[in-house]
Scaffold this motif. Structure first.
Motif, PDB file in Angstrom:
ATOM      1  N   LEU A   1       0.824  -1.202   0.000  1.00 55.96           N
ATOM      2  CA  LEU A   1       0.000   0.000   0.000  1.00 55.96           C
ATOM      3  C   LEU A   1       0.861   1.256   0.000  1.00 55.96           C
ATOM      4  O   LEU A   1       0.582   2.219  -0.728  1.00 55.96           O
ATOM      5  CB  LEU A   1      -0.921  -0.006   1.227  1.00 55.96           C
ATOM      6  CG  LEU A   1      -1.839   1.216   1.408  1.00 55.96           C
ATOM      7  CD1 LEU A   1      -2.777   1.370   0.224  1.00 55.96           C
ATOM      8  CD2 LEU A   1      -2.631   1.099   2.704  1.00 55.96           C
ATOM      9  N   MET A   2       1.924   1.259   0.777  1.00 56.40           N
ATOM     10  CA  MET A   2       2.743   2.456   0.907  1.00 56.40           C
ATOM     11  C   MET A   2       3.598   2.719  -0.329  1.00 56.40           C
ATOM     12  O   MET A   2       3.771   3.864  -0.752  1.00 56.40           O
ATOM     13  CB  MET A   2       3.639   2.355   2.146  1.00 56.40           C
ATOM     14  CG  MET A   2       4.410   3.637   2.436  1.00 56.40           C
ATOM     15  SD  MET A   2       5.215   3.600   4.054  1.00 56.40           S
ATOM     16  CE  MET A   2       3.798   3.610   5.151  1.00 56.40           C
ATOM     17  N   PHE A   3       4.103   1.652  -0.937  1.00 58.86           N
ATOM     18  CA  PHE A   3       5.041   1.840  -2.051  1.00 58.86           C
ATOM     19  C   PHE A   3       4.425   1.528  -3.412  1.00 58.86           C
ATOM     20  O   PHE A   3       5.037   1.829  -4.446  1.00 58.86           O
ATOM     21  CB  PHE A   3       6.286   0.978  -1.824  1.00 58.86           C
ATOM     22  CG  PHE A   3       7.083   1.385  -0.621  1.00 58.86           C
ATOM     23  CD1 PHE A   3       7.965   2.449  -0.680  1.00 58.86           C
ATOM     24  CD2 PHE A   3       6.932   0.723   0.589  1.00 58.86           C
ATOM     25  CE1 PHE A   3       8.698   2.836   0.436  1.00 58.86           C
ATOM     26  CE2 PHE A   3       7.649   1.107   1.715  1.00 58.86           C
ATOM     27  CZ  PHE A   3       8.545   2.157   1.633  1.00 58.86           C
ATOM     28  N   SER A   4       3.252   0.922  -3.416  1.00 63.43           N
ATOM     29  CA  SER A   4       2.506   0.663  -4.651  1.00 63.43           C
ATOM     30  C   SER A   4       3.411  -0.006  -5.692  1.00 63.43           C
ATOM     31  O   SER A   4       4.124  -0.957  -5.383  1.00 63.43           O
ATOM     32  CB  SER A   4       1.907   1.975  -5.164  1.00 63.43           C
ATOM     33  OG  SER A   4       1.057   1.762  -6.256  1.00 63.43           O
ATOM     34  N   ASN A   5       3.384   0.505  -6.928  1.00 66.16           N
ATOM     35  CA  ASN A   5       4.166  -0.090  -8.019  1.00 66.16           C
ATOM     36  C   ASN A   5       5.431   0.717  -8.302  1.00 66.16           C
ATOM     37  O   ASN A   5       5.827   0.907  -9.457  1.00 66.16           O
ATOM     38  CB  ASN A   5       3.312  -0.199  -9.292  1.00 66.16           C
ATOM     39  CG  ASN A   5       2.793   1.158  -9.759  1.00 66.16           C
ATOM     40  OD1 ASN A   5       2.716   2.100  -8.980  1.00 66.16           O
ATOM     41  ND2 ASN A   5       2.442   1.254 -11.035  1.00 66.16           N
ATOM     42  N   ILE A   6       6.056   1.217  -7.250  1.00 64.64           N
ATOM     43  CA  ILE A   6       7.232   2.083  -7.405  1.00 64.64           C
ATOM     44  C   ILE A   6       8.376   1.357  -8.106  1.00 64.64           C
ATOM     45  O   ILE A   6       9.157   1.981  -8.847  1.00 64.64           O
ATOM     46  CB  ILE A   6       7.684   2.637  -6.027  1.00 64.64           C
ATOM     47  CG1 ILE A   6       8.690   3.781  -6.209  1.00 64.64           C
ATOM     48  CG2 ILE A   6       8.271   1.535  -5.165  1.00 64.64           C
ATOM     49  CD1 ILE A   6       8.110   5.009  -6.832  1.00 64.64           C
ATOM     50  N   GLU A   7       8.492   0.055  -7.911  1.00 61.19           N
ATOM     51  CA  GLU A   7       9.566  -0.680  -8.580  1.00 61.19           C
ATOM     52  C   GLU A   7       9.357  -0.710 -10.090  1.00 61.19           C
ATOM     53  O   GLU A   7      10.322  -0.567 -10.862  1.00 61.19           O
ATOM     54  CB  GLU A   7       9.649  -2.109  -8.029  1.00 61.19           C
ATOM     55  CG  GLU A   7      10.258  -2.174  -6.629  1.00 61.19           C
ATOM     56  CD  GLU A   7      10.298  -3.587  -6.092  1.00 61.19           C
ATOM     57  OE1 GLU A   7      11.400  -4.056  -5.751  1.00 61.19           O
ATOM     58  OE2 GLU A   7       9.226  -4.219  -5.993  1.00 61.19           O
ATOM     59  N   GLU A   8       8.114  -0.871 -10.533  1.00 56.82           N
ATOM     60  CA  GLU A   8       7.833  -0.852 -11.967  1.00 56.82           C
ATOM     61  C   GLU A   8       8.123   0.523 -12.559  1.00 56.82           C
ATOM     62  O   GLU A   8       8.689   0.631 -13.663  1.00 56.82           O
ATOM     63  CB  GLU A   8       6.369  -1.229 -12.218  1.00 56.82           C
ATOM     64  CG  GLU A   8       6.039  -2.675 -11.878  1.00 56.82           C
ATOM     65  CD  GLU A   8       4.561  -2.957 -12.069  1.00 56.82           C
ATOM     66  OE1 GLU A   8       3.741  -2.241 -11.451  1.00 56.82           O
ATOM     67  OE2 GLU A   8       4.235  -3.875 -12.829  1.00 56.82           O
ATOM     68  N   ILE A   9       7.759   1.567 -11.823  1.00 56.38           N
ATOM     69  CA  ILE A   9       8.040   2.932 -12.291  1.00 56.38           C
ATOM     70  C   ILE A   9       9.544   3.172 -12.342  1.00 56.38           C
ATOM     71  O   ILE A   9      10.068   3.781 -13.287  1.00 56.38           O
ATOM     72  CB  ILE A   9       7.347   3.952 -11.369  1.00 56.38           C
ATOM     73  CG1 ILE A   9       5.832   3.875 -11.568  1.00 56.38           C
ATOM     74  CG2 ILE A   9       7.857   5.364 -11.631  1.00 56.38           C
ATOM     75  CD1 ILE A   9       5.038   4.746 -10.620  1.00 56.38           C
ATOM     76  N   ASN A  10      10.252   2.687 -11.340  1.00 55.11           N
ATOM     77  CA  ASN A  10      11.710   2.830 -11.315  1.00 55.11           C
ATOM     78  C   ASN A  10      12.343   2.144 -12.522  1.00 55.11           C
ATOM     79  O   ASN A  10      13.204   2.727 -13.207  1.00 55.11           O
ATOM     80  CB  ASN A  10      12.254   2.237 -10.013  1.00 55.11           C
ATOM     81  CG  ASN A  10      13.750   2.459  -9.857  1.00 55.11           C
ATOM     82  OD1 ASN A  10      14.284   3.472 -10.321  1.00 55.11           O
ATOM     83  ND2 ASN A  10      14.426   1.527  -9.218  1.00 55.11           N
ATOM     84  N   ASN A  11      11.923   0.913 -12.817  1.00 54.18           N
ATOM     85  CA  ASN A  11      12.470   0.186 -13.973  1.00 54.18           C
ATOM     86  C   ASN A  11      12.148   0.907 -15.281  1.00 54.18           C
ATOM     87  O   ASN A  11      12.992   0.994 -16.191  1.00 54.18           O
ATOM     88  CB  ASN A  11      11.909  -1.236 -14.014  1.00 54.18           C
ATOM     89  CG  ASN A  11      12.395  -2.081 -12.851  1.00 54.18           C
ATOM     90  OD1 ASN A  11      13.457  -1.823 -12.288  1.00 54.18           O
ATOM     91  ND2 ASN A  11      11.618  -3.076 -12.469  1.00 54.18           N
ATOM     92  N   LEU A  12      10.906   1.433 -15.388  1.00 53.67           N
ATOM     93  CA  LEU A  12      10.501   2.147 -16.600  1.00 53.67           C
ATOM     94  C   LEU A  12      11.363   3.378 -16.828  1.00 53.67           C
ATOM     95  O   LEU A  12      11.875   3.610 -17.938  1.00 53.67           O
ATOM     96  CB  LEU A  12       9.027   2.550 -16.487  1.00 53.67           C
ATOM     97  CG  LEU A  12       8.506   3.523 -17.551  1.00 53.67           C
ATOM     98  CD1 LEU A  12       8.541   2.882 -18.929  1.00 53.67           C
ATOM     99  CD2 LEU A  12       7.102   4.007 -17.210  1.00 53.67           C
ATOM    100  N   ASN A  13      11.547   4.178 -15.781  1.00 50.84           N
ATOM    101  CA  ASN A  13      12.289   5.424 -15.957  1.00 50.84           C
ATOM    102  C   ASN A  13      13.784   5.202 -16.106  1.00 50.84           C
ATOM    103  O   ASN A  13      14.470   6.024 -16.746  1.00 50.84           O
ATOM    104  CB  ASN A  13      11.985   6.377 -14.804  1.00 50.84           C
ATOM    105  CG  ASN A  13      10.647   7.058 -14.969  1.00 50.84           C
ATOM    106  OD1 ASN A  13       9.607   6.525 -14.568  1.00 50.84           O
ATOM    107  ND2 ASN A  13      10.635   8.228 -15.596  1.00 50.84           N
ATOM    108  N   GLN A  14      14.312   4.115 -15.547  1.00 50.70           N
ATOM    109  CA  GLN A  14      15.714   3.782 -15.821  1.00 50.70           C
ATOM    110  C   GLN A  14      15.895   3.467 -17.300  1.00 50.70           C
ATOM    111  O   GLN A  14      16.893   3.865 -17.918  1.00 50.70           O
ATOM    112  CB  GLN A  14      16.142   2.580 -14.960  1.00 50.70           C
ATOM    113  CG  GLN A  14      16.249   2.864 -13.471  1.00 50.70           C
ATOM    114  CD  GLN A  14      17.312   3.890 -13.130  1.00 50.70           C
ATOM    115  OE1 GLN A  14      18.271   4.105 -13.874  1.00 50.70           O
ATOM    116  NE2 GLN A  14      17.147   4.537 -11.984  1.00 50.70           N
ATOM    117  N   ARG A  15      14.900   2.811 -17.867  1.00 44.45           N
ATOM    118  CA  ARG A  15      14.951   2.504 -19.313  1.00 44.45           C
ATOM    119  C   ARG A  15      14.826   3.785 -20.133  1.00 44.45           C
ATOM    120  O   ARG A  15      15.527   3.961 -21.138  1.00 44.45           O
ATOM    121  CB  ARG A  15      13.826   1.537 -19.666  1.00 44.45           C
ATOM    122  CG  ARG A  15      13.825   1.110 -21.131  1.00 44.45           C
ATOM    123  CD  ARG A  15      12.694   0.143 -21.404  1.00 44.45           C
ATOM    124  NE  ARG A  15      12.541  -0.110 -22.830  1.00 44.45           N
ATOM    125  CZ  ARG A  15      11.551  -0.807 -23.362  1.00 44.45           C
ATOM    126  NH1 ARG A  15      10.619  -1.335 -22.572  1.00 44.45           N
ATOM    127  NH2 ARG A  15      11.468  -0.975 -24.672  1.00 44.45           N
TER     128      ARG A  15
END
Length: 419
Positions: free
Chosen positions: A48-62
């Motif tokens: 709940l607190m971090f949601s899909n932050i890992e997916e966003i992180n991977n997307l923006n690194q790309r």
């Protein structure tokens, strides 16, 4: 023009590097430690607190890697590189939809969980940045993309091979930015309501409700039974709260003593014309409590009346929708004859609604010190022949004129004095 375009591209690249660094901090400085220390936050609350932050992180690194590769290779179609990843920016919608709940969870845990509180302090001592400040960066990034790509389109000639792609990318970003901006407004509204809630003391009801918006706050002089008193009013889309300002403060924040919450679904505002002795007055008429107030200026009075009337319309609309939903449920569980009665309540003609509403409105009481004689028989008030307020009309009357009791719709179940 092309030189300015290159400056905008460099700004996009530099801000993307900073943003990706912040995303990495969320994951490495907070998400991973919370997963490792399982007793500080449950798996459900971590999601709940971090949601899909890992997916966003991977997307923006790309996105960052492709931007840097395009610039290093001298590729002039910068927008085309970004456009390939624009469809994936819909990941931000999920994050934005969850962000308000994430913020509430963080604030609740900081106040109620010692383990969580001291774990956050420990992470900060180890060099982690403020978590709420980091968690809001994805919400701030999409509007930033929109501003940057607006400048990129302006500085790209129409004949340039990158123009059409940049323009299309901007249109896609604008659609997502509108959704994100709505999330930002929701968060700001939630913070405003929380601020009001924390400033009130006493038996304060819970103020936050889905779809409730904070509208306005300020001082109005309320004509009370014995004398006029300054009151602080908070207006929302469906309710109004008033309180009295206290001399004490908590953490340099003004505190207010809670007095009353007024539902606006059955409420009216009546404008009072100015006289030599009374200016900027209007009445707030509701089911349980009605009174007169004075604004600080004619402009302030007009603004209050306008905004209260807007909120009354909104509250009535919400109430009507609730009745329709109730009628729909009744339709599934009741016979057609019962349903017809429900529909009469929901779809009552406008005239009937106004008449019913007027009957339910509490009267405005005439102040005690305004008159020395009964308003019905003109007998003088004394220590023995005391003044009373008629609960039906608000007039000041004597003992003899208030000898009867009746049950009224707006006074509860107990009989009250009525001439």
């Amino acid at each position: 023009m092309l030189a300015k375009r290159e400056m905008i591209i460099q700004e996009i690249l530099q801000t993307e590097r900073t943003y990706c660094s912040q995303l990495n901090q969320i994951v490495s400085d907070y998400l991973v430690p919370f997963r490792t220390e399982g007793d500080k936050l449950s798996r459900k609350n971590i999601d709940l607190m971090f949601s899909n932050i890992e997916e966003i992180n991977n997307l923006n690194q790309r996105i960052l890697n492709d931007m840097e590769a395009a610039i290093q290779s001298g590729n002039s179609t910068f927008g085309e590189v970004f456009m390939k990843l624009v469809p994936f920016l819909t990941l931000y919608k999920q994050y934005c939809a969850n962000h308000n709940q994430a913020s509430m969870l963080y604030n609740t845990k900081m106040e109620t969980s010692a383990k969580f509180y001291y774990f956050i302090l420990k992470l900060k001592e180890q060099g982690a940045h403020d978590l709420p400040s980091l968690l809001i960066t994805p919400i701030q990034r999409i509007p930033r993309y929109r501003l940057l790509f607006e400048e990129l389109v302006k500085t790209t000639p129409v004949s340039h091979p990158d123009y059409n792609v940049c323009h299309e990318a901007l249109l896609q970003i604008q659609g997502i930015a509108e959704y994100v901006n709505e999330s930002i407004r929701d968060r700001e509204n939630q913070e405003a309501i929380a601020k009001v809630q924390s400033s009130l003391i006493g038996k304060v009801p819970h103020l936050w409700m889905p779809n409730r918006k904070f509208i306005k706050e300020g001082v109005l002089v309320k004509l009370c039974r014995r004398e006029p008193k300054r009151r602080y009013f908070f207006l929302f889309t469906d309710i109004m709260v008033y309180a009295s300002m206290l001399d004490t403060t908590v953490s340099n924040k003004t505190q207010y003593k809670y007095h009353r919450l007024i539902p606006l679904s059955k409420c009216m505002v009546k404008e009072i014309d100015d006289t030599e002795v009374m200016q900027n007055a209007f009445q707030i008429l509701s089911e349980k409590k009605s009174f007169m107030v004075f604004a600080e200026s004619a402009r302030d009075k007009s603004d209050w009346i306008e905004k209260i009337n807007e909120s009354i319309k909104q509250a009535a609309k919400i109430q009507f929708q609730k009745q329709q939903s109730k009628a729909a449920v009744t339709k599934q569980s009741s016979s057609s004859s019962v349903l017809s009665e429900e529909k009469k309540d929901v779809e009552a003609p406008e005239g009937e609604k106004k008449e019913e509403k007027a009957d339910d409105i509490a009267p405005v009481w005439v102040p005690d010190k305004l008159l020395k004689n009964c308003m019905l028989c003109s007998v003088k008030f004394t220590t023995i022949n005391r003044r009373h307020h008629c609960r039906r009309c608000g007039k000041l009357v004597c003992n003899a004129c208030s000898s009867q009791k009746y049950k009224l719709p707006n006074t509860g179940t107990a009989p009250v004095w009525v001439p």
